[in-house]
Design a protein around this motif. Structure first.
Motif, PDB file in Angstrom:
ATOM      1  N   GLU A  50       7.889  -0.440   1.045  1.00 12.86           N
ATOM      2  CA  GLU A  50       6.768  -0.866   1.565  1.00 12.86           C
ATOM      3  C   GLU A  50       6.353  -0.522   3.103  1.00 12.86           C
ATOM      4  O   GLU A  50       5.359  -0.311   3.514  1.00 12.86           O
ATOM      5  CB  GLU A  50       6.781  -2.396   1.384  1.00 12.86           C
ATOM      6  CG  GLU A  50       6.453  -2.844  -0.094  1.00 12.86           C
ATOM      7  CD  GLU A  50       5.998  -4.361  -0.273  1.00 12.86           C
ATOM      8  OE1 GLU A  50       6.560  -4.974   0.572  1.00 12.86           O
ATOM      9  OE2 GLU A  50       5.706  -4.524  -1.248  1.00 12.86           O
ATOM     10  N   GLN A  51       7.460  -0.824   3.902  1.00  9.27           N
ATOM     11  CA  GLN A  51       7.544  -0.447   5.215  1.00  9.27           C
ATOM     12  C   GLN A  51       7.000   0.811   5.803  1.00  9.27           C
ATOM     13  O   GLN A  51       5.988   1.237   6.368  1.00  9.27           O
ATOM     14  CB  GLN A  51       8.736  -0.698   6.161  1.00  9.27           C
ATOM     15  CG  GLN A  51       8.664  -0.573   7.448  1.00  9.27           C
ATOM     16  CD  GLN A  51       7.746  -1.532   8.129  1.00  9.27           C
ATOM     17  OE1 GLN A  51       7.625  -2.857   7.709  1.00  9.27           O
ATOM     18  NE2 GLN A  51       7.241  -1.269   9.245  1.00  9.27           N
ATOM     19  N   ARG A  52       7.623   1.874   4.794  1.00  9.18           N
ATOM     20  CA  ARG A  52       7.324   3.370   4.980  1.00  9.18           C
ATOM     21  C   ARG A  52       6.031   3.757   4.487  1.00  9.18           C
ATOM     22  O   ARG A  52       5.290   4.541   5.041  1.00  9.18           O
ATOM     23  CB  ARG A  52       8.288   4.237   4.304  1.00  9.18           C
ATOM     24  CG  ARG A  52       9.848   4.339   4.880  1.00  9.18           C
ATOM     25  CD  ARG A  52      10.551   5.268   4.442  1.00  9.18           C
ATOM     26  NE  ARG A  52      11.020   5.227   3.032  1.00  9.18           N
ATOM     27  CZ  ARG A  52      11.961   4.158   2.438  1.00  9.18           C
ATOM     28  NH1 ARG A  52      12.659   3.681   3.388  1.00  9.18           N
ATOM     29  NH2 ARG A  52      12.180   4.040   1.346  1.00  9.18           N
ATOM     30  N   LEU A  53       5.277   3.048   3.513  1.00  9.91           N
ATOM     31  CA  LEU A  53       4.272   3.120   2.789  1.00  9.91           C
ATOM     32  C   LEU A  53       3.283   2.735   4.001  1.00  9.91           C
ATOM     33  O   LEU A  53       2.272   2.893   4.085  1.00  9.91           O
ATOM     34  CB  LEU A  53       3.893   2.279   1.649  1.00  9.91           C
ATOM     35  CG  LEU A  53       4.572   3.006   0.367  1.00  9.91           C
ATOM     36  CD1 LEU A  53       4.353   1.875  -0.735  1.00  9.91           C
ATOM     37  CD2 LEU A  53       3.774   4.061  -0.092  1.00  9.91           C
ATOM     38  N   SER A  54       3.288   1.614   4.725  1.00 10.29           N
ATOM     39  CA  SER A  54       2.299   1.288   5.619  1.00 10.29           C
ATOM     40  C   SER A  54       2.316   1.984   6.672  1.00 10.29           C
ATOM     41  O   SER A  54       1.304   1.859   7.532  1.00 10.29           O
ATOM     42  CB  SER A  54       3.075  -0.170   6.052  1.00 10.29           C
ATOM     43  OG  SER A  54       4.132  -0.110   7.082  1.00 10.29           O
ATOM     44  N   LYS A  55       2.968   2.892   7.057  1.00  9.41           N
ATOM     45  CA  LYS A  55       2.998   4.154   7.944  1.00  9.41           C
ATOM     46  C   LYS A  55       1.994   5.162   7.667  1.00  9.41           C
ATOM     47  O   LYS A  55       1.587   6.060   8.286  1.00  9.41           O
ATOM     48  CB  LYS A  55       4.298   4.635   8.326  1.00  9.41           C
ATOM     49  CG  LYS A  55       5.200   3.406   9.052  1.00  9.41           C
ATOM     50  CD  LYS A  55       6.509   4.038   9.449  1.00  9.41           C
ATOM     51  CE  LYS A  55       7.208   2.900  10.131  1.00  9.41           C
ATOM     52  NZ  LYS A  55       8.623   3.100  10.374  1.00  9.41           N
ATOM     53  N   MET A  56       1.735   5.132   6.210  1.00 10.68           N
ATOM     54  CA  MET A  56       0.827   6.113   5.744  1.00 10.68           C
ATOM     55  C   MET A  56      -0.619   5.777   5.929  1.00 10.68           C
ATOM     56  O   MET A  56      -0.937   4.456   6.289  1.00 10.68           O
ATOM     57  CB  MET A  56       0.847   6.334   4.527  1.00 10.68           C
ATOM     58  CG  MET A  56       2.320   7.063   3.831  1.00 10.68           C
ATOM     59  SD  MET A  56       2.392   7.394   2.072  1.00 10.68           S
ATOM     60  CE  MET A  56       1.286   8.563   1.774  1.00 10.68           C
TER      61      MET A  56
END
Length: 154
Positions: free
Chosen positions: A63-69
């Motif tokens: 989720e953290q990586r997705l939030s950077k998109m």
């Protein structure tokens, strides 16, 4: 890898889905999930063909990586739509079982004998017949796959 660090989820183990839709996490994986990452998991799928079980700490990293998109990126939205549609938070019970959501049990044919595969940071659960068909008929390992992996030193 440092021996004191978390061990990866690897290998495979057969198990069954019981009549109540519960999957008993095989002993091979249960200790790693409970001891190193806690009993909380996120149960989901992207395609509906199989079940993905993420230790909650790993899912939070996703989720953290997705939030950077970008929030409106089409691939991000498709991924989130699917994992939310199939997904449900769960916790291993004292016997090491989780309930696979009914929608996902139906879609992934999660009845009877299943195989649980360790895919480094999460588990994949497949209907045994579907997995065999996928591995040996639909998506066989090819010479090209070997060449690509060789380029990565594998």
């Amino acid at each position: 890898m440092d021996e004191s660090g978390p061990k990866g989820l690897r290998g495979s183990a057969p198990t069954r889905i019981d009549d109540k839709g519960r999957l008993k996490i095989p002993t091979l994986f249960r200790g790693l999930i409970q001891d190193q990452r806690g009993p909380d998991v996120f149960v989901t799928s992207v395609t509906g063909e199989s079940v993905r079980i993420y230790p909650m700490s790993v899912w939070l990293e996703v989720e953290q990586r997705l939030s950077k998109m970008p929030a409106n990126h089409p691939s991000r939205l498709k991924f989130l739509d699917r994992v939310s549609y199939y997904g449900q938070e769960s916790e291993l019970d004292p016997q090491g079982r989780i309930v696979v959501p009914q929608l996902l049990r139906d879609s992934a044919a999660m009845t009877g004998d299943v195989s649980v595969l360790g895919l480094q940071n999460h588990l994949a659960v497949w209907n045994q017949k579907r997995l065999t068909e996928r591995l040996f008929k639909k998506e066989p390992f090819t010479d090209e796959d070997g060449r690509v992996l060789s380029g990565f030193g594998i």
